[in-house]
Enzyme design. Structure first.
Site: not given
Lengths: 484, 472
Positions: B74, B149, B173
């Protein structure tokens, strides 16, 4: 102006003398190339996290113990949020909580003792000592249009010492600040140098009608960087508040600074403009858990503190309380005296020499005590020479002057220059008789009862002997001759 | 879809090479560009690292099961020398000067980082739509969001560009996008994985964790990234273990807690049916279902949004345009430098959360919000502790329904906030949780969230692996 009773509390920030920063491994070095000692942590880089410096924690605990504090074994880190370009993360990591539940400084509830001018002692409470990190420095004179940022100081460990509002005069405030500086020096927790800013003091002051009246509204005066400025600023604010109260007005709670040139306190922030720092527990660190054994180890290895040393000087060396105070005010001086007194035959005389002669001379030296050529052992010898009647006080001053210049051994100086005191009564009597003969008129008057002339005759004898005659013997002999 | 296990076997047998795997991964990334799963693709770096891996293997010095395996991370984790944006304009030009501990550990195990994945800006969102670089597409249904997310990491795995990826989980997330895209996503216990180098959203809730197509792969990644870190004071001192040690243990004799509050109103009936069906299968396998109660769970979302935004408002203060990142060219005064750089540099959702967080921490509101939320947090943790006195593991939906339709973050942010309803309580209490596909609803996979006891990831993954088997 009416009489008011001032109520004063101090907040003292000092830089801890660790080798590395509070939350990262960067070295602490002043006056070096800007941004030489930086890393992701102290630069507030995205994702970087703080880790407490164990040495800084040890220093804070040592200071706390020296100031008779309780140590919180489960202290907490908090964030103080505000924006300024010298503050990389946009918050300062500290130990002030806002709310009691989040307020767990490493040290709290201590006290110190001051000795006032009249000799009375007074305890002043230490509310708390907490750790925090320093900000960086902005440099505005490198370019006409831009400010530059030096992060070398970012993350330097600081301790904030907060006193109770127990102080009742600007003089007491100075004594408290001196005592704290002294404690910092004795414990070697901080260099406590006020000139270069590694110790700074804020003063809180309010007035009230009488000692038992409730506290008035206070003003906080920031950044008082000398004992003189602390005293002057407090007086200045006292007068200002007194005239405000006399005029029937209310003092406004505010933050001020002191302008020593104008001798004025100037408002920086009123209560309405007070920042909301939005303190909350620092989520990037767990609570600061301290092992009680670690605290005990620090307690066990605490160096001798000023009060104890003062008492020891009085007990072991026969020094008066006042002299002991002067001798212990500065750690280095006290250690110097301590070394000198070890083999000294008269600690009291030695104390006089240190206080009146040595310290006066040290003031003239650029490097202070560390630049002094006289070794403590040698001043001890000098005092012993006097105690032994080898030399008299007057000669000793000459010898001292030479020791100061050259750092020579006093015994060698006395020997070299033949300064040994004449204690042979016969030899002195010869000189005295010669002086009386040369000054027959004065001697006659002395003999007739004009005692005042004795000093003159002693002086003449000392001069004739090159200062080496024992003045006590000269006096005795003169008295004897007068009766002949 | 490939697994680490298969790829590793192929590497070991010489059937393929790390360079070939990297090339394949990079080609798939290029081919699935429309999904917008990646912000940066590290072509050269990945190929160089892959070549190093092949060299090691040729010399008989392979670092183990992850050596040569392509992994995506990420884009809120620092990787030295590469752009790290957190999907924000404010960090568009930011090149990380150091590497996050989790990535460092992955690379130390030989993994080849192929790219930095897209996400909600600063991990604030549950739809991967708030990215400065545009929304991430759900490969299963492009009209629906991939969750967030860590939507980019989930899609990177779901679309087959990599076998596994790292994400971060502050309120769901990892688990939520895993559910949206039909993969496995694990949020370890708070403190299990170092956060050093993870761009903090809410420090007391954030945790890095793995995505994979199998539970076993998640265990493999967690094995590599866990452990105490001298750079992260909040990492646990617990000894690492083999989290994949009990994958074949099954659920016989296990007591599964079923919180009554979780299977009440608000849960999509089709999703509910899929989960209950799985729980029945488990019962048939010898597990015992036991109803438990989490009485304070109804306050989890509000408590979460207070604590998370409070911490975020402070964590994001460093993005001020002074030292790095975006600086407004309009600013003439210091205040403007801050106000303009931050107003222009942060997206709407981030600004909304900073405002909310500043508000709940302000004098006068602090007691009513922040302090109260911390009390609720404590109560929720106590609820779980109590429940775990009588059960081994707790079952829950990962999401209240199917993945949300695109665009709802704009039209109905409250609905998006509420989609975290089953996940946030684990972050508040620090518990580990894993989302595993357990069935289908409306043609899309349904995620079942298993909640474990603190630091009992091995047991948690054991139950998750059983789910995986039964879902086949």
């Amino acid at each position: 102006m009416s009489n008011y009773c001032p109520v004063i509390g101090l907040e003292i920030h000092c830089q801890l003398a660790t080798k590395t920063k509070m939350f990262c491994g960067c070295e602490i070095e002043v006056n070096t190339t800007p941004n030489k000692h930086v890393c992701p942590v102290c630069l507030g880089m995205p994702g970087a996290m703080p880790v407490p410096n164990k040495k800084a924690v040890e220093y804070a605990i040592r200071l706390g113990l020296a100031l008779n504090c309780e140590i919180d074994l489960n202290a907490m880190w908090t964030r103080k949020n505000y924006f300024y370009p010298d503050l990389p993360k946009g918050y300062q990591i500290t130990q002030t909580g806002g709310l009691p539940v989040y307020d767990h400084p490493i040290c709290k509830n201590g006290w110190l003792e001051i000795v006032k001018e009249d000799g009375t002692k007074k305890r002043v409470g230490i509310t708390r000592i907490h750790m925090e990190e320093d900000a960086g420095k902005l440099i505005h004179d490198m370019s006409p249009t831009e400010s530059h940022f030096d992060a070398n100081r970012c993350g330097t460990p600081l301790c904030e010492i907060v006193t109770e509002p127990d102080i009742r005069s600007p003089e007491e405030a100075v004594l408290v600040l001196k005592k704290i500086k002294q404690t910092l020096e004795y414990t070697r927790v901080s260099n406590a140098n006020m000139e270069n800013g590694n110790m700074r003091c804020d003063g809180n002051i309010s007035l009230r009608k009488s000692e038992d009246a409730p506290f008035g509204i206070r003003a906080e005066i920031k950044n008082l960087n000398s004992f003189t400025n602390l005293e002057k600023a407090l007086y200045c604010e006292m007068n200002l508040q007194a005239s405000t109260l006399d005029a029937g007005k209310e003092v406004e709670q505010c933050t001020k600074r002191y302008d020593p040139n104008a001798d004025k306190t100037i408002v920086i922030r009123s209560k309405e403009d007070a920042h909301d720092y939005k303190y909350f527990p620092e989520p990037d660190m767990v609570r600061l858990v301290t092992d009680p054994a670690f605290v005990e180890e620090i307690r066990r290895t605490l160096p001798e503190l000023p009060d104890a040393r003062r008492k020891r000087f009085m007990d072991d060396f026969g020094v008066s309380e006042y002299d002991a105070m002067v001798l212990t005010e500065d750690r280095d001086v006290s250690e110097w005296y301590d070394t000198a007194a070890k083999n000294c035959k008269n600690g009291k005389v030695l104390a006089n020499w240190v206080i009146t002669e040595l310290l006066a001379k040290v003031k003239e030296l650029e490097g202070g005590l560390s630049a002094l050529k006289i070794k403590p052992e040698d001043l001890c010898k000098l005092v012993n020479l006097i105690a032994d009647n080898t030399i008299n006080g007057k000669i000793a001053k000459t010898v001292f002057a030479e020791m100061f210049e050259t750092g020579k051994d006093p015994e060698a100086i006395v020997k070299e220059k033949g300064l040994v005191q004449v204690t042979d009564t016969g030899a002195i009597e010869e000189v005295v008789r010669a002086v009386c003969a040369e000054n027959a008129a004065q001697f006659a008057e002395f003999k007739a009862g004009k005692v005042a002339l004795k000093g003159f005759l002693v002086g003449m004898t000392m001069r004739k002997s090159g200062g080496k005659a024992n003045p006590g013997l000269v006096n005795q002999i003169l008295d004897k001759l007068a009766k002949e | 879809m490939e697994t680490i296990k298969n790829l590793s076997a192929k590497l070991a047998s010489g059937e393929t090479s790390a360079v070939a795997l990297a090339q394949d991964s990079l080609a798939k990334i290029e081919a699935t560009k429309n999904l917008n799963a990646y912000i940066s693709v590290l072509n050269e770096r990945a190929l160089a690292k892959a070549a190093e891996s092949d060299k090691r293997r040729a010399e008989g010095k392979s670092l183990g099961v992850l050596d040569g395996i392509p992994v995506a991370v990420k884009d809120n984790m620092c990787l030295e020398g590469t752009r790290t944006t957190a999907a924000s304009k404010i960090l568009d030009n930011f090149v990380a000067p150091y590497t996050a501990t989790a990535i460092e550990k992955l690379e130390a195990a030989g993994a080849v980082i192929v790219g930095k994945t897209n996400m909600d800006e600063f991990a604030m969102g549950s739809s991967s739509e708030t990215s400065y670089y545009g929304p991430v597409k759900n490969p299963l249904d492009e009209t629906r969001v991939p969750g967030g997310s860590s939507g980019g990491s989930a899609v990177a795995v779901a679309s087959g560009t990599v076998a596994c990826a790292l994400g971060s989980d502050t309120g769901g997330s990892i688990r939520q996008p895993a559910a949206c895209t039909g993969v496995v996503g694990l949020k370890p216990t708070y403190g299990r994985v170092s956060r050093y180098g993870l761009l903090a959203y809410a420090s007391s809730l954030d945790q890095i964790g793995p995505f994979g197509t199998t539970v076993a792969d998640c265990a493999t990644l967690l094995n590599a990234i866990c452990g105490i870190d001298p750079h992260d004071n909040t990492t646990s001192t617990r000894e690492p273990e083999d989290f994949g040690a009990k994958l074949d243990a099954g659920v016989k004799g296990k007591v599964i807690g079923v919180p009554k509050e979780y299977f009440a109103d608000g849960l999509d009936p089709e999703c509910k049916a899929a989960i209950e069906n799985m729980l029945k299968k488990m019962e048939a396998e010898g597990a015992t279902l036991k109803e438990v109660s989490l009485p304070h769970i109804g306050f989890a979302v509000s408590s979460y949004y207070i604590i998370a935004t409070a911490e975020a408002s402070s964590n994001l203060s460093r993005y001020d345009g002074v030292r790095y990142g975006y600086r407004s060219k309009e600013a003439r005064k210091l205040f403007d430098l801050y106000a303009k750089s931050r107003s222009e540099g942060f997206g709407k959702e981030v600004q909304r959360r900073i405002l909310l967080g500043s508000y709940v921490l302000s004098a006068g509101f602090y007691d009513a919000y922040y302090v109260q939320a911390q009390k609720v947090r404590r109560l929720i943790t106590d609820d779980f502790n109590k429940a775990f006195e009588s059960v081994d593991v707790i079952a829950s939906p990962t999401m209240p329904g199917l993945p949300l339709k695109c665009g709802m973050n704009e039209s109905d942010p409250m609905a998006v906030y509420l989609s975290d309803i089953y996940t946030v309580s684990l972050n508040l209490s620090g518990l580990p949780g894993v989302s595993v596909p357990c069935g289908m609803a409306g043609g899309l996979p349904v995620g079942l969230q298993w909640i474990g006891k603190p630091f009992q990831e091995t047991d948690l993954l054991s139950v998750a692996a059983a789910t995986e088997k039964l879902a086949k």
